[in-house]
Write a protein that holds these residues in place. Structure first.
Motif, PDB file in Angstrom:
ATOM      1  N   LEU A  70      -4.659  -8.203  10.715  1.00 45.92           N
ATOM      2  CA  LEU A  70      -3.485  -9.077  10.651  1.00 45.92           C
ATOM      3  C   LEU A  70      -2.291  -8.440  11.346  1.00 45.92           C
ATOM      4  O   LEU A  70      -1.508  -9.126  12.012  1.00 45.92           O
ATOM      5  CB  LEU A  70      -3.141  -9.388   9.195  1.00 45.92           C
ATOM      6  CG  LEU A  70      -2.011 -10.399   8.965  1.00 45.92           C
ATOM      7  CD1 LEU A  70      -2.371 -11.753   9.581  1.00 45.92           C
ATOM      8  CD2 LEU A  70      -1.707 -10.541   7.477  1.00 45.92           C
ATOM      9  N   ALA A  71      -2.140  -7.125  11.204  1.00 47.54           N
ATOM     10  CA  ALA A  71      -1.039  -6.429  11.864  1.00 47.54           C
ATOM     11  C   ALA A  71      -1.154  -6.560  13.371  1.00 47.54           C
ATOM     12  O   ALA A  71      -0.149  -6.777  14.073  1.00 47.54           O
ATOM     13  CB  ALA A  71      -1.030  -4.956  11.452  1.00 47.54           C
ATOM     14  N   LYS A  72      -2.375  -6.438  13.918  1.00 48.57           N
ATOM     15  CA  LYS A  72      -2.563  -6.588  15.367  1.00 48.57           C
ATOM     16  C   LYS A  72      -2.272  -8.015  15.802  1.00 48.57           C
ATOM     17  O   LYS A  72      -1.685  -8.239  16.869  1.00 48.57           O
ATOM     18  CB  LYS A  72      -3.986  -6.183  15.758  1.00 48.57           C
ATOM     19  CG  LYS A  72      -4.278  -4.693  15.602  1.00 48.57           C
ATOM     20  CD  LYS A  72      -5.551  -4.279  16.313  1.00 48.57           C
ATOM     21  CE  LYS A  72      -6.773  -4.908  15.653  1.00 48.57           C
ATOM     22  NZ  LYS A  72      -8.015  -4.468  16.326  1.00 48.57           N
ATOM     23  N   GLY A 129       8.710 -14.554  -0.659  1.00 53.42           N
ATOM     24  CA  GLY A 129       8.674 -13.998  -2.006  1.00 53.42           C
ATOM     25  C   GLY A 129       8.995 -12.521  -2.078  1.00 53.42           C
ATOM     26  O   GLY A 129       9.055 -11.817  -1.072  1.00 53.42           O
ATOM     27  N   ARG A 130       9.172 -12.046  -3.309  1.00 47.23           N
ATOM     28  CA  ARG A 130       9.603 -10.672  -3.537  1.00 47.23           C
ATOM     29  C   ARG A 130       8.553  -9.656  -3.117  1.00 47.23           C
ATOM     30  O   ARG A 130       8.861  -8.494  -2.884  1.00 47.23           O
ATOM     31  CB  ARG A 130       9.985 -10.478  -5.012  1.00 47.23           C
ATOM     32  CG  ARG A 130       8.783 -10.390  -5.945  1.00 47.23           C
ATOM     33  CD  ARG A 130       9.132 -10.546  -7.422  1.00 47.23           C
ATOM     34  NE  ARG A 130       9.996  -9.493  -7.917  1.00 47.23           N
ATOM     35  CZ  ARG A 130      10.403  -9.424  -9.198  1.00 47.23           C
ATOM     36  NH1 ARG A 130      10.002 -10.351 -10.073  1.00 47.23           N
ATOM     37  NH2 ARG A 130      11.186  -8.460  -9.603  1.00 47.23           N
ATOM     38  N   ASN A 131       7.278 -10.041  -3.052  1.00 47.05           N
ATOM     39  CA  ASN A 131       6.212  -9.101  -2.739  1.00 47.05           C
ATOM     40  C   ASN A 131       5.987  -8.914  -1.243  1.00 47.05           C
ATOM     41  O   ASN A 131       5.051  -8.217  -0.841  1.00 47.05           O
ATOM     42  CB  ASN A 131       4.909  -9.538  -3.401  1.00 47.05           C
ATOM     43  CG  ASN A 131       4.939  -9.368  -4.910  1.00 47.05           C
ATOM     44  OD1 ASN A 131       5.551  -8.439  -5.421  1.00 47.05           O
ATOM     45  ND2 ASN A 131       4.306 -10.282  -5.626  1.00 47.05           N
ATOM     46  N   THR A 132       6.788  -9.541  -0.406  1.00 42.64           N
ATOM     47  CA  THR A 132       6.657  -9.387   1.045  1.00 42.64           C
ATOM     48  C   THR A 132       6.933  -7.948   1.445  1.00 42.64           C
ATOM     49  O   THR A 132       7.968  -7.375   1.085  1.00 42.64           O
ATOM     50  CB  THR A 132       7.640 -10.319   1.772  1.00 42.64           C
ATOM     51  OG1 THR A 132       7.407 -11.660   1.343  1.00 42.64           O
ATOM     52  CG2 THR A 132       7.457 -10.235   3.276  1.00 42.64           C
ATOM     53  N   THR A 133       6.018  -7.360   2.204  1.00 35.50           N
ATOM     54  CA  THR A 133       6.200  -5.970   2.627  1.00 35.50           C
ATOM     55  C   THR A 133       5.295  -5.686   3.823  1.00 35.50           C
ATOM     56  O   THR A 133       4.756  -6.613   4.437  1.00 35.50           O
ATOM     57  CB  THR A 133       5.913  -5.000   1.464  1.00 35.50           C
ATOM     58  OG1 THR A 133       6.337  -3.679   1.812  1.00 35.50           O
ATOM     59  CG2 THR A 133       4.449  -5.009   1.077  1.00 35.50           C
ATOM     60  N   PHE A 134       5.129  -4.410   4.157  1.00 35.19           N
ATOM     61  CA  PHE A 134       4.283  -4.033   5.292  1.00 35.19           C
ATOM     62  C   PHE A 134       2.863  -4.566   5.112  1.00 35.19           C
ATOM     63  O   PHE A 134       2.400  -4.808   3.989  1.00 35.19           O
ATOM     64  CB  PHE A 134       4.249  -2.510   5.442  1.00 35.19           C
ATOM     65  CG  PHE A 134       5.542  -1.921   5.931  1.00 35.19           C
ATOM     66  CD1 PHE A 134       5.995  -2.156   7.217  1.00 35.19           C
ATOM     67  CD2 PHE A 134       6.314  -1.114   5.095  1.00 35.19           C
ATOM     68  CE1 PHE A 134       7.174  -1.601   7.678  1.00 35.19           C
ATOM     69  CE2 PHE A 134       7.500  -0.556   5.549  1.00 35.19           C
ATOM     70  CZ  PHE A 134       7.933  -0.808   6.848  1.00 35.19           C
ATOM     71  N   LEU A 135       2.139  -4.721   6.225  1.00 32.55           N
ATOM     72  CA  LEU A 135       0.830  -5.370   6.227  1.00 32.55           C
ATOM     73  C   LEU A 135      -0.325  -4.445   5.860  1.00 32.55           C
ATOM     74  O   LEU A 135      -1.438  -4.908   5.637  1.00 32.55           O
ATOM     75  CB  LEU A 135       0.571  -5.993   7.608  1.00 32.55           C
ATOM     76  CG  LEU A 135       1.596  -7.056   8.038  1.00 32.55           C
ATOM     77  CD1 LEU A 135       1.331  -7.497   9.470  1.00 32.55           C
ATOM     78  CD2 LEU A 135       1.592  -8.243   7.087  1.00 32.55           C
ATOM     79  N   PHE A 189       0.835  -1.201   0.000  1.00 31.92           N
ATOM     80  CA  PHE A 189       0.000   0.000   0.000  1.00 31.92           C
ATOM     81  C   PHE A 189       0.868   1.248   0.000  1.00 31.92           C
ATOM     82  O   PHE A 189       1.875   1.316   0.703  1.00 31.92           O
ATOM     83  CB  PHE A 189      -0.898   0.006   1.240  1.00 31.92           C
ATOM     84  CG  PHE A 189      -1.721   1.241   1.411  1.00 31.92           C
ATOM     85  CD1 PHE A 189      -2.996   1.322   0.884  1.00 31.92           C
ATOM     86  CD2 PHE A 189      -1.215   2.351   2.096  1.00 31.92           C
ATOM     87  CE1 PHE A 189      -3.762   2.474   1.035  1.00 31.92           C
ATOM     88  CE2 PHE A 189      -1.972   3.504   2.258  1.00 31.92           C
ATOM     89  CZ  PHE A 189      -3.246   3.561   1.715  1.00 31.92           C
ATOM     90  N   GLY A 190       0.449   2.246  -0.774  1.00 32.52           N
ATOM     91  CA  GLY A 190       1.091   3.546  -0.674  1.00 32.52           C
ATOM     92  C   GLY A 190       1.683   4.052  -1.968  1.00 32.52           C
ATOM     93  O   GLY A 190       1.547   3.459  -3.039  1.00 32.52           O
TER      94      GLY A 190
END
Length: 816
Positions: free
Chosen positions: A323-325, A311-317, A263-264
């Motif tokens: 899920l972040a909580k 994988g390469r697409n791993t990033t912030f939630l 996102f962003g």
């Protein structure tokens, strides 16, 4: 003993040249002052963002996390500027040049450092975005030295260490719009004594901007690309306005692109203004004002394991708040979600976070006075001021929002830097001697309060705004003040036509006072705060004689041989108390306070120092350019961040890990078999190995972290009438990820393809050009940038940033 002997030999060899230079300079100072008075009468019209700590067992910080790696706070007719770049920017000796023509072969707005790396042997640049503008992930190395270990200047303005956070300087991407550069040079040798830098250990970067055009006009450009990329550029040149020759330009660029994963977006806005006022035939005064505002959502830093398994697409939630909580709960209480058992560890779950952002605002202004005081004496004065502010935000999964009870909170570092200084230099020509001397002074005031903002039950706090003081609780506040003074003197003696010998030295003194001014860890216990590493005190780096010696011989029209020798010293780094890798940062624990560690370090630490040796040959003709360089560096007082203590009570310290030895070679050949076609190939080899140890663990023979041993670059450029085609490919060898070299960042190939066609003049517009570009042409999945400290061994630090996938760009530009 051999090194002392070498130094004394160089010192003695400098005496005959320097003695005469010093005497002539002293005689000239009084004359120059008188000439200045007479001339005046005759021309009266004239963050690091903090790196997130995570607590170890028992509530201690196990190790520092890098900013934003997990939850972070932290022409058919050629334009006039091209003529300027060709005459002023060229390769010579140990200096390699990149011209405006070469930069025009790449996608508009590409970082100059990315262009530099694609065209110059020995230079390595990597990032996580196609433009190369992400200041967190950008990684620049020049023959083993990182971007904060080389000197850098823009039109004579010191640029500081070029690192993330603008602690004592400014990156070129934030300082100037790429189209306004006329060229850049990189000294891959021993550096230059006249470079105003307290960080230079080897090499120097010099960026030069174009002057306003003498004819009124303008230029516009519009770029579109993958992931909603949208870049607009415009520039207006006033032309000569009056009989005194006054002229200026004003320009603006806006680059906006969505993140290629997660996102962003990343939005960069810049404005440049430059005014040139000739003062009769005596010289000119130049004034500049540069503004930039970079608002960027960040990509999450990964461990090698996260990249390989997720994988390469791993990033912030974000935007998955639930899920972040959940991940934050496991990070604080142990275990992993059921679907990830046996795949990820609890430590890797803690590497995830909801969000990470940064906003950086910069205002840079300078006035430069270039005057011919006498027929043989010129003077250059640069007075500059730089103000920078930033907000470095990120969700911390190890904190608790006390009101909502959510197992995470947003922390934001509100950075502020105020930099002011000047340089004064004189160039004196006496017979066969070119004598140069000058001084540099700079004061930097840096502050960094860390504030906490609550995350709500249903949504997180806004990470790119809404930083109201009434919502914040200040965790700690750091502040530093630095004074730097440098003097240099050098003489270039023309022995015979084509042969010169240069000898000189610089004296450098830098003192930094500061550290933690306020810490409220105990008062914010309900936020689940942990040890924050407060330390305060002063450090001084000084050396009165850092010599530089160079010999250069051009013969038989096309041939050149040279060698370069210099000693350099780097002043101490400073940053926030939670940053690793500095004398003040990441020190100690609750049972071994940071202040105690700092006081002990102050007794034993010495500034990093290098001796650099370069010998090279260059051939240049209409059909062939070829060069070969061999270099050697002896590195002393190598400083590294070391994690000490048992796992339940770990702390960091900065330690002298001994010496490092570096040997390397760069080979380049560019052939031009037919008009318009140039094929360039280069190969680089670097063998940099440590010779000391870390806390009793020997590093002897281990290769330097993060820098490849081998690089190969190929570039094919063809221009036919109004069309241009450019293809480049780069091979980067494996890079050690740890000091013990038990983990490597894999080698990779990457390539770009660019083409353009200039339609010439259509109506009132000229040089209407259409450009098409593809970055990462074969869509390789590889690790690009690296930000953060290396581990002794293992794959624990989330400091790796995946490079952008294949992206497409198209643009249209015109001049008026």
């Amino acid at each position: 003993m051999p090194n002392i002997a070498r130094r004394e030999k160089i010192r003695l060899s400098c005496r005959p040249v320097l003695a005469g230079s010093a005497f002539l300079w002293l005689l000239s100072v009084g004359s120059a002052a008188m000439a200045a008075t007479q001339a005046g009468k005759a021309t009266s019209t004239a963050a690091t963002a903090h790196r997130l700590h995570r607590p170890a067992a028992g509530g201690q910080a196990a190790h520092a996390r890098p900013a934003h790696s997990q939850s972070t706070a932290t022409p058919h007719s050629a334009p006039e500027t091209l003529k300027v770049s060709v005459s002023r920017i060229r390769s010579h000796g140990a200096v390699q040049a990149v011209t405006r023509q070469q930069m025009d072969h790449f996608v508009e707005g590409t970082s100059p450092n990315q262009v530099l790396a694609m065209t110059t042997p020995g230079v390595s640049f990597a990032s996580d975005d196609a433009f190369g503008l992400d200041t967190v992930a950008n990684t620049l190395y020049i023959r083993g030295f990182s971007r904060n270990q080389v000197g850098a200047s823009l039109d004579g303005i010191p640029m500081g260490e070029q690192g993330f956070g603008n602690i004592n300087g400014l990156t070129v991407d934030e300082a100037v719009i790429q189209e306004n550069l006329s060229g850049m040079t990189v000294s891959q040798g021993a550096g230059a004594v006249d470079t105003p830098s307290a960080q230079n250990l080897g090499g120097a970067l010099t960026y030069t901007t174009s002057d306003p055009l003498s004819k009124a006009g303008g230029r516009v450009g519009q770029t579109f690309g993958s992931y909603n990329a949208f870049r607009t550029f415009g520039r207006v040149d006033s032309g000569v306005l009056n009989s005194t020759g006054t002229k200026f330009y004003a320009s603006y660029a806006r680059t906006d692109q969505d993140l290629w994963k997660g996102f962003g977006y990343q939005l960069e806005q810049q404005a440049n203004f430059k005014l040139v006022q000739p003062v009769g035939d005596r010289g000119k005064i130049t004034a500049i004002f540069d503004y930039s505002n970079f608002e960027q959502y960040n990509y999450m830093g990964l461990t090698k394991g996260l990249w390989e398994t997720q994988g390469r697409n791993t990033t912030f939630l974000k935007p998955n708040y639930a899920l972040a909580k959940e991940y934050a709960y496991y990070a604080q209480n142990g275990g992993v979600p059921a679907n990830l058992q046996g795949i990820l560890t609890n430590d890797e779950i803690g590497d995830y976070a909801y969000d990470g952002t940064q906003t950086q605002r910069n205002y840079l202004s300078a006035v430069t006075a270039d005057f011919q005081l006498f027929p043989n004496v010129t003077s250059k004065t640069v007075a500059y001021a730089h103000v920078s502010s930033g907000d470095y935000s990120g969700t911390n999964p190890y904190l608790v929002s006390p009101t909502s009870g959510v197992d995470m909170a947003m922390e934001t570092g509100h950075m502020s830097t105020q930099r002011i200084g000047f340089t004064q230099s004189f160039d004196i020509k006496v017979h066969d001697n070119d004598i140069q001397t000058g001084i540099w002074y700079e004061n930097v005031d840096y502050s960094y309060p860390m504030r906490l903002y609550e995350d709500g039950v249903d949504q997180a706090h806004n990470s790119v705004g809404d930083f109201r003081a009434s919502q914040a609780s200040t965790w700690y506040s750091d502040a530093f003040n630095t004074n730097t003074f440098q003097f240099y003197l050098q003489d270039t003696y023309h022995i015979i036509p084509g042969m010169t010998i240069n000898a000189g030295f610089r004296s450098l003194l830098q003192t930094t006072h500061g550290g933690t001014k306020m810490d409220d860890t105990a008062g914010l216990a309900d936020w689940n705060t942990y040890y924050s590493h407060p330390a305060n005190g002063s450090m001084t780096a000084a050396n009165a004689f850092l010599p530089h010696f160079n010999w250069d011989y051009h013969f038989k029209q096309n041939h050149e041989v040279y060698f370069d020798i210099a000693e350099n010293m780097r002043a101490y780094d400073y940053s926030t108390q939670q940053s690793s890798g500095t004398v003040w940062g990441g020190l100690g624990s609750a049972s071994n306070p940071a202040q105690t560690v700092f006081n002990e370090n102050k007794k034993t630490l010495r500034p990093e120092r290098t001796w650099n040796y370069v010998v090279g040959y260059r051939y240049n003709s209409k059909m062939l350019t070829a060069s070969v360089d061999f270099y050697h560096t002896d590195y002393y007082n190598r400083l590294a961040t070391v994690t000490s203590g048992p796992t339940t009570n770990q702390y960091s310290e900065v330690a002298n890990v001994g010496r490092e030895s570096m040997n390397g070679a760069d080979v380049l050949a560019a052939v031009r078999p037919v008009k318009g076609l140039e094929i360039t190939n280069s190969f680089s080899w670097n063998d940099a190995t440590y010779e000391g140890s870390i806390n009793g663990t020997s590093l002897k023979g281990r290769h330097q972290v993060f820098y490849p041993k081998f690089m190969y670059k190929a570039n094919l450029s063809y221009t036919w009438r109004r069309a241009m085609f450019n293809f480049n490919a780069t091979y980067t060898g494996g890079r050690p990820l740890t000091y013990l070299n038990d983990q490597y960042i894999p080698a990779y190939w990457t390539s770009n393809l660019n083409g353009s066609y200039n339609f010439g003049k259509v109506g009132f517009a000229r040089n209407i050009k259409a450009t098409f570009g593809i970055t990462n042409l074969f869509n390789k999945n590889y690790i690009g940038g690296v930000y953060g400290a290396a581990s002794l061994k293992g794959d624990d630090n989330p400091i790796l940033y995946v490079a952008a996938p294949r992206e497409f760009f198209g643009s249209v530009s015109a001049q008026f």
